[in-house]
Design a protein around this motif. Structure first.
Motif, PDB file in Angstrom:
ATOM      1  N   SER A  66      -5.463  -6.130  -4.082  1.00 11.02           N
ATOM      2  CA  SER A  66      -6.328  -5.569  -3.052  1.00 11.02           C
ATOM      3  C   SER A  66      -7.297  -4.558  -3.653  1.00 11.02           C
ATOM      4  O   SER A  66      -6.914  -3.719  -4.466  1.00 11.02           O
ATOM      5  CB  SER A  66      -5.481  -4.884  -1.980  1.00 11.02           C
ATOM      6  N   LYS A 114      -7.511   0.064  -8.935  1.00 10.97           N
ATOM      7  CA  LYS A 114      -7.838  -0.693  -7.734  1.00 10.97           C
ATOM      8  C   LYS A 114      -8.145  -2.124  -8.141  1.00 10.97           C
ATOM      9  O   LYS A 114      -8.637  -2.371  -9.248  1.00 10.97           O
ATOM     10  CB  LYS A 114      -9.069  -0.111  -7.019  1.00 10.97           C
ATOM     11  N   GLU A 162       3.945  -1.021  -1.552  1.00 14.33           N
ATOM     12  CA  GLU A 162       3.148   0.162  -1.262  1.00 14.33           C
ATOM     13  C   GLU A 162       2.978   1.001  -2.524  1.00 14.33           C
ATOM     14  O   GLU A 162       3.886   1.105  -3.335  1.00 14.33           O
ATOM     15  CB  GLU A 162       3.823   1.017  -0.179  1.00 14.33           C
ATOM     16  N   PRO A 163       1.812   1.643  -2.680  1.00 16.72           N
ATOM     17  CA  PRO A 163       1.648   2.571  -3.797  1.00 16.72           C
ATOM     18  C   PRO A 163       2.549   3.793  -3.624  1.00 16.72           C
ATOM     19  O   PRO A 163       2.920   4.154  -2.501  1.00 16.72           O
ATOM     20  CB  PRO A 163       0.170   2.971  -3.714  1.00 16.72           C
ATOM     21  N   TRP A 212      -3.745   2.594  -6.584  1.00 13.77           N
ATOM     22  CA  TRP A 212      -2.406   2.467  -7.152  1.00 13.77           C
ATOM     23  C   TRP A 212      -2.277   3.290  -8.428  1.00 13.77           C
ATOM     24  O   TRP A 212      -3.222   3.354  -9.214  1.00 13.77           O
ATOM     25  CB  TRP A 212      -2.118   1.007  -7.526  1.00 13.77           C
ATOM     26  N   ALA A 241       2.738   7.301  -3.158  1.00 20.48           N
ATOM     27  CA  ALA A 241       1.753   8.286  -2.697  1.00 20.48           C
ATOM     28  C   ALA A 241       1.807   9.569  -3.517  1.00 20.48           C
ATOM     29  O   ALA A 241       0.768  10.190  -3.790  1.00 20.48           O
ATOM     30  CB  ALA A 241       1.982   8.594  -1.220  1.00 20.48           C
ATOM     31  N   GLU A 270      -8.780  -2.410  -1.802  1.00 17.32           N
ATOM     32  CA  GLU A 270      -8.837  -1.306  -0.853  1.00 17.32           C
ATOM     33  C   GLU A 270      -7.904  -0.164  -1.219  1.00 17.32           C
ATOM     34  O   GLU A 270      -8.242   0.996  -1.034  1.00 17.32           O
ATOM     35  CB  GLU A 270      -8.488  -1.818   0.559  1.00 17.32           C
ATOM     36  N   ARG A 271      -6.724  -0.498  -1.740  1.00 18.27           N
ATOM     37  CA  ARG A 271      -5.723   0.545  -1.963  1.00 18.27           C
ATOM     38  C   ARG A 271      -5.764   1.067  -3.394  1.00 18.27           C
ATOM     39  O   ARG A 271      -6.067   0.351  -4.333  1.00 18.27           O
ATOM     40  CB  ARG A 271      -4.330   0.010  -1.629  1.00 18.27           C
TER      41      ARG A 271
END
Length: 280
Positions: free
Chosen positions: A116, A64, A32-33, A121, A35, A118-119
């Motif tokens: 990905s 990304k 997970e990045p 980072w 946040a 989409e996310r």
């Protein structure tokens, strides 16, 4: 600008060359990045190094999958220059962006694969240069013969709005030795896209006598009120944020970034020009 190079992670498609790290990660995407770090970069923009070895430059910015990356740089002759991007603790395979340094100052443009799209980072973009040259495009081939080589970075950016040439360009500051009793320092730069955030910083540059590293100290910073139009200019009175004269060698740095929903691109530039401030 040549066709874009492909940047990837070990074990994923589009590999440029062998990894120089024996502990290369497995070909899986980080969990997970961070946040909080993403939030900080959206609020404060990309972060450029204040102290760096003469052969390296590392910027912290957003990333990304499938984003383009552009670098405006000048390596020394007979050098091997490459870029590594670290996302979530995993590093791309080193991608050679100049195998011999003979071209001089020019642009590198690369695309990412294997992550990905989409996310968002937080990422570290490290550019490094060493001797001798690497015509094989494999910096690891130099082995124990590798030695640091001087490297100048004039711009770096990532995301759709960062490329074309490089989005923040033509940075100028002058005159080289201003007479502040008659006129202030002038600055200018151009942008190819409209970002919704930008910061101008005047940096004082010094060379560390201990290890030769480059030390840049921000002395005056302010937000650009608008990036409408492509040409931007102004004046600086050569004083720092506290209102004191800032003697020494200075350059102009511009950081621009987007925090809108449709785009989180970022770009930055550092002037080749310098001004030397002295007491009147």
């Amino acid at each position: 600008m040549n066709s874009p190079a492909q940047l990837s992670w070990p074990g994923l498609p589009g590999i440029v060359g062998p990894s120089t790290d024996d502990r290369a990660p497995a070909p899986t995407e980080p969990a997970e990045p961070d946040a909080n770090e993403v939030k900080t970069l959206l609020a404060a923009g990309p972060q450029l190094p204040l102290t760096r070895p003469a052969d390296q430059f590392e910027a912290v910015g957003l990333f990304k999958g499938n984003w383009p990356l552009v670098i405006d740089f000048k390596p020394a002759p007979n050098s091997c220059t490459y870029v590594v991007v670290v996302v979530g603790g995993k590093a791309t395979v080193p991608a050679v962006i100049d195998p011999d340094g003979h071209i001089g100052r020019h642009l590198f443009w690369g695309n990412f694969s294997g992550m990905s799209a989409e996310r968002l980072w937080p990422a570290r973009y490290r550019v490094q240069s060493e001797t001798p040259a690497c015509p094989s495009q494999h910096p690891a081939a130099n082995g124990a013969d590798a030695a640091p080589s001087p490297l100048e970075i004039y711009g770096i950016g990532a995301g759709p709005r960062a490329v074309g040439s490089i989005t923040v360009t033509d940075l100028h500051i002058g005159p080289p030795q201003p007479d502040l009793r008659k006129s202030p320092v002038t600055w200018s730069f151009k942008t190819e896209w409209v970002f919704n955030h930008a910061t101008i910083t005047f940096l004082r540059f010094e060379r560390s006598p201990r290890d030769g590293s480059i030390v840049s100290t921000p002395v005056r910073s302010f937000a650009v009120p608008s990036l409408e139009g492509s040409d931007h200019s102004g004046q600086w009175d050569a004083h720092d944020n506290a209102g004191h004269l800032s003697p020494g060698i200075h350059r102009l740095e511009v950081r621009a970034w987007d925090s809108r929903d449709d785009d989180k691109s970022w770009a930055s530039g550092i002037s080749n020009d310098v001004v030397t401030i002295t007491h009147p």
